[in-house]
Structures are given as C-alpha cells and as structure tokens.
Design a protein around this motif. Structure first.
Motif, PDB file in Angstrom:
ATOM      1  N   ILE A 100       0.833  -1.197   0.000  1.00 45.20           N
ATOM      2  CA  ILE A 100       0.000   0.000   0.000  1.00 45.20           C
ATOM      3  C   ILE A 100       0.868   1.248   0.000  1.00 45.20           C
ATOM      4  N   CYS A 101       0.705   2.052  -1.032  1.00 46.08           N
ATOM      5  CA  CYS A 101       1.488   3.280  -1.110  1.00 46.08           C
ATOM      6  C   CYS A 101       0.794   4.364  -0.287  1.00 46.08           C
ATOM      7  N   THR A 102       1.520   4.902   0.686  1.00 45.48           N
ATOM      8  CA  THR A 102       0.918   5.905   1.563  1.00 45.48           C
ATOM      9  C   THR A 102       0.920   7.286   0.912  1.00 45.48           C
ATOM     10  N   THR A 103       1.562   7.411  -0.265  1.00 45.51           N
ATOM     11  CA  THR A 103       1.550   8.690  -0.968  1.00 45.51           C
ATOM     12  C   THR A 103       0.354   8.789  -1.912  1.00 45.51           C
ATOM     13  N   CYS A 104       0.205   7.795  -2.808  1.00 44.90           N
ATOM     14  CA  CYS A 104      -0.882   7.884  -3.796  1.00 44.90           C
ATOM     15  C   CYS A 104      -2.045   6.934  -3.494  1.00 44.90           C
ATOM     16  N   GLY A 105      -1.860   6.037  -2.548  1.00 46.28           N
ATOM     17  CA  GLY A 105      -2.959   5.155  -2.171  1.00 46.28           C
ATOM     18  C   GLY A 105      -3.088   3.902  -3.028  1.00 46.28           C
ATOM     19  N   THR A 139       6.213   3.359  -0.001  1.00 48.46           N
ATOM     20  CA  THR A 139       6.140   4.235  -1.172  1.00 48.46           C
ATOM     21  C   THR A 139       6.282   3.395  -2.430  1.00 48.46           C
ATOM     22  N   CYS A 140       5.364   3.553  -3.371  1.00 46.14           N
ATOM     23  CA  CYS A 140       5.423   2.759  -4.597  1.00 46.14           C
ATOM     24  C   CYS A 140       6.518   3.295  -5.522  1.00 46.14           C
ATOM     25  N   GLY A 141       6.896   2.499  -6.500  1.00 48.05           N
ATOM     26  CA  GLY A 141       7.967   2.858  -7.414  1.00 48.05           C
ATOM     27  C   GLY A 141       7.719   4.188  -8.111  1.00 48.05           C
ATOM     28  N   ARG A 142       6.465   4.387  -8.527  1.00 49.56           N
ATOM     29  CA  ARG A 142       6.116   5.613  -9.240  1.00 49.56           C
ATOM     30  C   ARG A 142       6.306   6.849  -8.346  1.00 49.56           C
ATOM     31  N   CYS A 143       5.815   6.742  -7.103  1.00 47.03           N
ATOM     32  CA  CYS A 143       5.934   7.884  -6.186  1.00 47.03           C
ATOM     33  C   CYS A 143       7.385   8.111  -5.780  1.00 47.03           C
ATOM     34  N   ALA A 144       8.154   7.017  -5.627  1.00 48.07           N
ATOM     35  CA  ALA A 144       9.568   7.150  -5.271  1.00 48.07           C
ATOM     36  C   ALA A 144      10.317   7.865  -6.394  1.00 48.07           C
TER      37      ALA A 144
HETATM   38 ZN    ZN Z   1       2.411   5.792  -4.877  1.00 47.39          ZN
END
Ligand code: ZN
Ligand code: ZN
Length: 160
Positions: A100-105, A139-144
């Motif tokens: 679960i990405c806490t930045t984009c959900g 944090t997911c790859g995209r958000c990172a």
């Molecule tokens: Zn994300």
C-alpha cells in the motif's frame, strides 16, 4: 470463472434463505458484478460499474445493504487500507498480500510461497485461522521516482 460465479450464487441464495432476506435480482446483479472485478474496489467504483454494465439501477443504499450481507455471508472481504473502505471478493481467491502506497494510495498485490509456508507453520494455539493477508505500507515505485525527480529539480535550482 463461471463455475465460481455459480458457486457464489448458490452460497448467497442459501444465505438469504436461511437468514430470511429477500432474493432480489438487484442483490444477485451486485454479486455478479463484484465477482467480475479483479482486485480491490470501493463503493463508488462498484456504483459506476453497476450503472454501466448491468441493466439495473441500484441505489447506493441497496449497494451498501447488499455489501453488508455479502460480508456476513463471507463472500466479500473488507480491507482497512486508505481512507475509503476497499472491498475484494473472497471466494476461491488465492492468499495474497498487499503493498500500500501511503503517498498515492495505490494497492498492489503479491504472493510468496515461503511466507505462506511460514504462516501455515505458526502455532496459533486454539485459534482456527480462516484466512490472512499482510499489509505492507510504504512508497510505490512511481511515487519514489517522482520524489527523486523533485529532489533533483530542487538541487539544480539551488546550483544556479
Ligand atoms: Zn504511490
Ligand atoms: Zn487483495
């Protein structure tokens, strides 16, 4: 896949009969729609699918009401990630875990045989496990990548 839909329809029919709930076509249309979705969804997504795909005009109240029944019938799982409730079909799906990405959900799934073996071997005393799922937050790859780009931009601005 169609076998799964037949089975869950049977289970739901039996559940409604035993609990003296009405067997309305709307309830079965919602069950069918849910078992056509891969992965997780929230109520608004399901509402949109019902409007588009099915020939049923269901109200949000009917949707909520049916979801409560499906949860009780163990045909649906409610997840606790993010701010909105997320649901997932539960019949005949393989054990999987959630990132679960806490930045984009965004929620993605993974499976791990070693983990599965370890959990099967855990001594739970007298507790009888029905199912389990891991939630891993981060944090997911995209958000990172987006965060890295942003940092770079700031650094370059500072150089000038
Ligand atoms: Zn994300
Ligand atoms: Zn899942």
């Amino acid at each position: 896949m169609d076998n799964v839909k037949d089975r869950v329809k049977q289970i739901f029919t039996e559940y409604l009969r035993i609990n003296k709930h009405r067997k309305t076509p709307e309830r079965f249309a919602i069950l069918d729609a849910i078992y056509s979705i891969d992965g997780h969804f929230d109520i608004e997504t399901l509402y949109g699918i019902m409007l588009k795909k099915e020939n049923f005009r269901v109200s949000r109240a009917t949707l909520y009401n049916t979801i409560v029944l499906l949860l009780d019938a163990k045909l649906l799982i409610k997840h606790a990630f993010g701010n909105t409730a997320q649901y997932e079909k539960s019949f005949n799906i393989e054990t999987h875990h959630h990132l679960i990405c806490t930045t984009c959900g965004r929620v993605s799934e993974f499976q791990d045989e070693e983990l599965q073996r370890d959990i099967t071997n855990v001594d739970l005393k007298k507790f009888q496990m029905s199912h389990y799922s891991l939630y891993i937050y981060g944090t997911c790859g995209r958000c990172a990548a987006a965060a890295r780009r942003k940092r770079k931009q700031i650094q370059e601005k500072e150089k000038k």
